[in-house]
Scaffold this active site. Sequence first.
Site, short mmCIF file in Angstrom:
data_model
loop_
_atom_site.label_atom_id
_atom_site.label_comp_id
_atom_site.label_asym_id
_atom_site.label_seq_id
_atom_site.Cartn_x
_atom_site.Cartn_y
_atom_site.Cartn_z
N TYR A 82 94.16 40.43 37.71
CA TYR A 82 95.45 39.90 38.15
C TYR A 82 96.45 41.04 38.30
CZ TYR A 82 99.58 37.06 38.66
OH TYR A 82 100.73 36.50 39.17
N PHE A 136 111.86 40.91 67.25
CA PHE A 136 110.60 40.18 67.31
C PHE A 136 110.89 38.75 66.82
CE2 PHE A 136 106.48 38.67 65.73
CZ PHE A 136 105.85 38.64 66.95
N THR A 137 110.07 37.80 67.25
CA THR A 137 110.39 36.38 66.99
C THR A 137 110.57 36.09 65.50
OG1 THR A 137 108.02 35.92 67.09
CG2 THR A 137 109.29 35.46 69.07
N ASP A 228 109.70 48.71 61.89
CA ASP A 228 108.59 47.75 61.92
C ASP A 228 107.41 48.50 62.53
OD1 ASP A 228 106.67 45.88 62.75
OD2 ASP A 228 108.17 44.31 62.97
N LYS A 271 97.75 43.67 62.46
CA LYS A 271 97.72 44.28 63.79
C LYS A 271 97.08 45.67 63.71
CE LYS A 271 101.17 42.98 66.48
NZ LYS A 271 101.12 41.86 67.45
N ARG A 401 105.20 34.78 76.36
CA ARG A 401 106.16 35.60 75.62
C ARG A 401 107.41 35.65 76.49
NH1 ARG A 401 105.83 34.99 71.16
NH2 ARG A 401 104.77 36.23 69.61
N PHE A 468 107.40 27.56 70.02
CA PHE A 468 106.22 27.83 70.85
C PHE A 468 104.91 27.58 70.10
CE2 PHE A 468 105.16 31.90 68.90
CZ PHE A 468 106.37 32.28 68.34
N1 F0G Z 1 106.51 42.36 63.52
C1 F0G Z 1 105.86 42.55 64.67
C2 F0G Z 1 106.23 43.70 65.56
C3 F0G Z 1 104.83 41.68 65.04
O1 F0G Z 1 104.19 41.89 66.21
C4 F0G Z 1 104.49 40.61 64.18
C5 F0G Z 1 103.45 39.67 64.54
C6 F0G Z 1 105.20 40.45 62.98
C7 F0G Z 1 106.21 41.35 62.67
C8 F0G Z 1 104.91 39.32 62.04
O2 F0G Z 1 103.73 39.55 61.38
O3 F0G Z 1 102.25 37.62 62.01
O4 F0G Z 1 101.69 39.11 60.08
O5 F0G Z 1 103.58 37.54 59.92
N2 F0G Z 1 102.96 39.60 65.69
C9 F0G Z 1 101.89 38.69 66.10
C10 F0G Z 1 101.67 38.79 67.59
C11 F0G Z 1 102.10 37.28 65.65
O6 F0G Z 1 100.82 38.03 68.08
O7 F0G Z 1 102.28 39.61 68.27
P1 F0G Z 1 102.75 38.39 60.83
#
Ligand code: F0G
Length: 494
Positions: A82, A136-137, A228, A271, A401, A468
């Site tokens: 743990y 980013f979203t 990021d 990623k 996108r 989305f």
């Molecule tokens: N920041 C960036 C630049 C990203 O591309 C993503 C995720 C995240 C943060 C969030 O990370 O999904 O691990 O919680 N991108 C994915 C995409 C979802 O398909 O571009 P996560």
Amino acid sequence: MVYLKNSGGDPFYVADFRVRVFQKLKLPTLKERYMVLKESGWNTFRIPVEKVYIDLLTDSGVNAISLEQLSDMLGLGLEDAYAGNRAFYKLINVFKEFFPHEYIVLAHQGRAAENLVFKALMKNGKKPYVLTNVHFTTTRAIVERVYGGRIIELPVPEAFNPDNLYEFKGNIDVAKLEDEIRRLRPDNIAAVRIEYASNLLGGQPFSMKNYYETKEICDKYGLPLIADISMADWQIALMKKRDPMVSGKSAAEIINELMELTDLSYASARKGFYVRGGFITVKDNKELYEEIRSWQVVFEGHTSYGGMSLKEVAMLIDGLKMAFDDDLPFYELEQIKYTVEKLDERGVPVIKPPGGLGVHVDARRFLPHVPLIPNGEKGGYPAGALACALYLVSGIRGMERGQLSMDRDPETWKEIPVELDLVRLAMPRKTYLQSHLDYLLDRLTWLFENKDLVKGLKWIYEPPVLRFFEGILLDQDNWGSRLMEAYEKQLGEI
Ligand code: F0G
């Protein structure tokens, strides 16, 4: 990639890996694909993966894994605990090779890392603004919807022009950055955030010079520069191709140089780091680290696993090495370049210059007759419609996108018009082959020749946040069935 000369003396390249685990794929018939779209609410996120032939939805959590990672997945030799597991200490040592940062915090994925970062930096809304090259979203959702702040985007003017061949569209506009800091006042600003190989711009990099200039402004106003780095692999590989300031430097040297300038970095490890997880690194601000770590224990779990399984902690060790390898990240960059150049030759509108992440089709120019935003009975969302149309004619899944991915203004509930409305065809790392690309090219070209058959989409169910993912839509005037008929006439039932 290995870059060589062929026997005729011209440059060419060969992949520097082999594949030994494979997965059989099945292309559903045209009619099946039509039924799948109907059942999935004309939203490619809702399509079950066994109905997808080539999955270009994302590069997140779907990259190939290395032999070393496979052995970590078996978990042999790993001792679960743990607290204080051995893999974590090994991981920290590898981090130190690439990051001149004191502190590492693990999280279960990127958005969980973002939650911890912005919770600490925004000080419960007392510092509401985050200035960035492009949002980013999930970043926007966390900064604005969770912590009540505001993302201020300051891209360079070239960034949103799909035809402009500027090589550093990921740069932040440094003149505007300084103006905005003065206007908003440094006390109200949580951080300046730079996204590596910016996702919503189509995987476009920034330059080293721009990063130094950004750091200088941050220092002048006492603001943290945060990064990021979810796609640091492609950012660095693109820099190596384009940026004279990094010439002759290795990826390890480049990430060290970048991190020397960065106060805090975070990533979705799903990623560029080939493993399901996330992490944060803090350069030297002990107080900030301690605050982040105390919330990590609440939200993610103990410091030595942070919501990741022990096997994933171990897999991240090799993930870091692959991300900062001097050759591996170029495979997908060449795939993207090949496909973008061929589509461009055929007149299909795509984002140029080719960057990282994937091929980005400019849906507004592909479907100029579809309005960006639906209006009454007239559907909208060109990129959403185009992603569905591509699946129908090929079984290839891409992702919208653009306007659909942009949630409404939470106060006025109005649509916020986007600059770029794209279909993203992401390239998962080390996953697809040349024949897959040629199939994509063929079907996308056919669709372009028959684009008048594609119309817009209308809402049936619109979720309030990140709509989305689970939204349900409908093809305006049944255009899907007409596209299906035209395809069947010319190309048959598969
Ligand atoms: N920041 C960036 C630049 C990203 O591309 C993503 C995720 C995240 C943060 C969030 O990370 O999904 O691990 O919680 N991108 C994915 C995409 C979802 O398909 O571009 P996560």
